[in-house]
Design an enzyme around this catalytic site. Sequence first.
Site, mmCIF file in Angstrom:
data_model
loop_
_atom_site.group_PDB
_atom_site.id
_atom_site.type_symbol
_atom_site.label_atom_id
_atom_site.label_comp_id
_atom_site.label_asym_id
_atom_site.label_seq_id
_atom_site.Cartn_x
_atom_site.Cartn_y
_atom_site.Cartn_z
ATOM 1 N N LYS A 1 -102.417 48.131 0.277
ATOM 2 C CA LYS A 1 -102.604 48.688 1.623
ATOM 3 C C LYS A 1 -103.811 49.620 1.596
ATOM 4 O O LYS A 1 -103.884 50.546 0.785
ATOM 5 C CB LYS A 1 -101.346 49.456 2.065
ATOM 6 C CG LYS A 1 -101.531 50.205 3.396
ATOM 7 C CD LYS A 1 -100.236 50.858 3.895
ATOM 8 C CE LYS A 1 -100.496 51.772 5.095
ATOM 9 N NZ LYS A 1 -99.287 52.457 5.596
ATOM 10 N N ASP B 1 -104.562 57.480 8.125
ATOM 11 C CA ASP B 1 -103.513 57.085 9.070
ATOM 12 C C ASP B 1 -103.161 58.258 9.982
ATOM 13 O O ASP B 1 -102.381 59.131 9.616
ATOM 14 C CB ASP B 1 -102.272 56.615 8.292
ATOM 15 C CG ASP B 1 -101.165 56.124 9.225
ATOM 16 O OD1 ASP B 1 -101.431 55.983 10.440
ATOM 17 O OD2 ASP B 1 -100.043 55.874 8.730
ATOM 18 N N LYS C 1 -99.215 61.035 14.752
ATOM 19 C CA LYS C 1 -98.343 61.783 13.844
ATOM 20 C C LYS C 1 -98.420 63.273 14.173
ATOM 21 O O LYS C 1 -99.476 63.754 14.588
ATOM 22 C CB LYS C 1 -98.829 61.600 12.400
ATOM 23 C CG LYS C 1 -98.503 60.270 11.766
ATOM 24 C CD LYS C 1 -98.960 60.251 10.306
ATOM 25 C CE LYS C 1 -98.792 58.881 9.679
ATOM 26 N NZ LYS C 1 -97.386 58.451 9.571
ATOM 27 N N ASP D 1 -103.310 57.077 2.321
ATOM 28 C CA ASP D 1 -102.719 55.824 2.789
ATOM 29 C C ASP D 1 -103.482 54.590 2.292
ATOM 30 O O ASP D 1 -103.188 53.466 2.686
ATOM 31 C CB ASP D 1 -102.624 55.838 4.323
ATOM 32 C CG ASP D 1 -101.367 55.151 4.836
ATOM 33 O OD1 ASP D 1 -100.434 54.961 4.040
ATOM 34 O OD2 ASP D 1 -101.341 54.790 6.032
ATOM 35 N N ASP E 1 -97.854 53.532 14.676
ATOM 36 C CA ASP E 1 -97.840 54.164 13.358
ATOM 37 C C ASP E 1 -97.259 53.229 12.289
ATOM 38 O O ASP E 1 -97.305 53.533 11.102
ATOM 39 C CB ASP E 1 -97.040 55.476 13.425
ATOM 40 C CG ASP E 1 -97.342 56.395 12.262
ATOM 41 O OD1 ASP E 1 -98.305 56.111 11.507
ATOM 42 O OD2 ASP E 1 -96.618 57.397 12.096
ATOM 43 N N GLU F 1 -98.614 50.643 11.155
ATOM 44 C CA GLU F 1 -99.858 49.871 11.086
ATOM 45 C C GLU F 1 -100.008 49.135 9.759
ATOM 46 O O GLU F 1 -100.614 48.065 9.716
ATOM 47 C CB GLU F 1 -101.060 50.805 11.312
ATOM 48 C CG GLU F 1 -101.565 51.592 10.091
ATOM 49 C CD GLU F 1 -100.538 52.543 9.488
ATOM 50 O OE1 GLU F 1 -99.623 52.979 10.218
ATOM 51 O OE2 GLU F 1 -100.645 52.854 8.279
ATOM 52 N N ARG G 1 -97.937 47.481 7.860
ATOM 53 C CA ARG G 1 -97.333 46.139 7.818
ATOM 54 C C ARG G 1 -98.156 45.132 8.622
ATOM 55 O O ARG G 1 -98.143 43.952 8.322
ATOM 56 C CB ARG G 1 -95.879 46.213 8.285
ATOM 57 C CG ARG G 1 -95.711 46.630 9.721
ATOM 58 C CD ARG G 1 -94.281 47.013 10.056
ATOM 59 N NE ARG G 1 -93.903 48.311 9.481
ATOM 60 C CZ ARG G 1 -92.702 48.860 9.608
ATOM 61 N NH1 ARG G 1 -91.752 48.228 10.268
ATOM 62 N NH2 ARG G 1 -92.436 50.037 9.066
HETATM 63 N N1 BES Z 1 -98.387 55.618 5.954
HETATM 64 C C1 BES Z 1 -97.126 55.763 6.572
HETATM 65 C C2 BES Z 1 -95.973 55.889 5.591
HETATM 66 C C3 BES Z 1 -95.931 57.133 4.735
HETATM 67 C C4 BES Z 1 -95.153 58.225 5.094
HETATM 68 C C5 BES Z 1 -96.611 57.180 3.532
HETATM 69 C C6 BES Z 1 -95.106 59.339 4.271
HETATM 70 C C7 BES Z 1 -96.576 58.293 2.733
HETATM 71 C C8 BES Z 1 -95.807 59.366 3.099
HETATM 72 C C9 BES Z 1 -96.844 54.549 7.487
HETATM 73 O O1 BES Z 1 -97.953 53.950 8.045
HETATM 74 C C10 BES Z 1 -95.995 55.032 8.608
HETATM 75 O O2 BES Z 1 -96.472 55.803 9.386
HETATM 76 N N2 BES Z 1 -94.766 54.549 8.664
HETATM 77 C C11 BES Z 1 -93.852 54.940 9.692
HETATM 78 C C12 BES Z 1 -93.142 53.693 10.160
HETATM 79 C C13 BES Z 1 -92.291 53.939 11.373
HETATM 80 C C14 BES Z 1 -93.171 54.158 12.579
HETATM 81 C C15 BES Z 1 -91.405 52.745 11.554
HETATM 82 C C16 BES Z 1 -92.873 55.931 9.077
HETATM 83 O O3 BES Z 1 -92.463 55.740 7.944
HETATM 84 O O4 BES Z 1 -92.557 56.913 9.741
HETATM 85 ZN ZN ZN Z 2 -99.749 54.159 7.055
HETATM 86 MN MN MN Z 3 -98.515 54.870 9.889
#
Ligand code: BES
Ligand code: ZN
Ligand code: MN
Length: 464
Positions: free
Chosen positions: A235, A240, A247, A258, A317, A319, A321
């Site tokens: 990834k 992000d 966020k 990220d 968010d 993104e 996937r």
């Molecule tokens: N990059 C984040 C995941 C992440 C969170 C990595 C904390 C490292 C530390 C990812 O893109 C994300 O924002 N995921 C969301 C998904 C949700 C919207 C379903 C999440 O985990 O909150």
């Molecule tokens: Zn992310």
């Molecule tokens: Mn994200």
Amino acid sequence: MNIQVVQNVQDINCNILVVNQFEGEKTNNEIANHYAIDKDGFDGKFGETYLLQTYDKVPASKILIIGFGKKEEFSEDRFREAIAKAVKKSMQMKAKTVAFSLDGIIFDYSEQFVYGVKIADYSFDKYKSEKKDKIETVFVQANQAIVSKAEIVADSMNLARNLINESAQVITPQFLADVAESLDLDVRIYETDDIEKLGMGAYLAVAQGSVQPPKFIHMRYSCDNPVKKVAIIGKGITFDSGGMDLKPPSSMLTMKDDMSGAACVIAAMQAITKLNPDVEVHGIIAACENMIGGGAYKPGDILTAKNGKTIEVDNTDAEGRLTLADALCYACDLGVDEVIDIATLTGACMVALGTYASGIMGNDENFVKTLIETGKKAGERFWELPIWDEYGESLKSSIADMKNTGSRWGGASTAGVFLKKFVKNVKWAHIDIAGTAYFEKPQKEFIEGGAGAGVRTLVKYIAG
Ligand code: BES
Ligand code: ZN
Ligand code: MN
């Protein structure tokens, strides 16, 4: 730092001689035994240290005893951690030369010794006016061939850590592409119009809110008569922000990390070219930023991925996937036998496992098991999470083939089920390093910051 393999460690003229002591036992050094055990009651508890002046009785100026703990609780992980501790102590004392005289260990410690030393030696001080003191040479009695190989892996790991620790203002998709191109590999970079032609509508949607153009990076290591073909996908979200589903500030603070999956893949490819395995390896990164420019994608948008499947954007968010979906389609079209993706994918994985293990899941039980076992040998922990179909229930959309997010509960597994929809005809494993890629405070042998998660395991899996 350079690691020198020698025969008679105790004879080396050095600033510090490190000796080990198991709890309640003696060391292999007379002076150390005389003072530390007999006089001061130091008893070798795990991670504790004791420092002695030698007054010219041995070539070393000082002796540092490092506690290895109870013999029955000893392990390769503990060994690596203890070595790292000794290195950090020696650095604090501004030692330039450190010799290790290690005794009573029942496994070949050469590989873990190198990891312990090199992980602890790492610092990221290029923006500090005052630099950390560095050890110049470490002396040890070990297996030279294993040491040389482990040095390649550890140096690659530290490259990954540099890429992660560097700010997003420097590490753009273009920068990642430049690093990939600097490696001794066949590298192809796809620009925006190429990506459009490939039909990667999910990936492009994520990229469109940023002034930084996306770069789809394909690195290829080839060899004559490969025994198998493997693709590793990282990834590569270089920042992000969350997109329109922005966020909160505290969650955004570390989001330069990220691209840790991408850093892992670049680092692994670097090590692989040096180790020359009989495996064809494809390193793939769909690099872009997730931003909120005027052109940004929006909740409710419908995207079409490379395999023709449509996705309703439920949350901008989620993104990672979306970019991985198109990268997975691309990898499966290469005709490889196995695909591994590695990603800072879900906060849910971090909630489940904390910072002490990466999550892993896939479509082949033995493949996932093999990766977990490889991780144990490499010094990294992976914990299998379920990927049952039920986790996909909440991804159902009334107007597209699926949504990109579903229920909050079991979020790491839901993401896994989403990715699986883009996997075809290969053995596949997905590694979630959300919790292990970046430490906000020092942890075991690591300082705070990027950890190079996954590098040791991927390299060991592919190149032994
Ligand atoms: N990059 C984040 C995941 C992440 C969170 C990595 C904390 C490292 C530390 C990812 O893109 C994300 O924002 N995921 C969301 C998904 C949700 C919207 C379903 C999440 O985990 O909150
Ligand atoms: Zn992310
Ligand atoms: Mn994200």
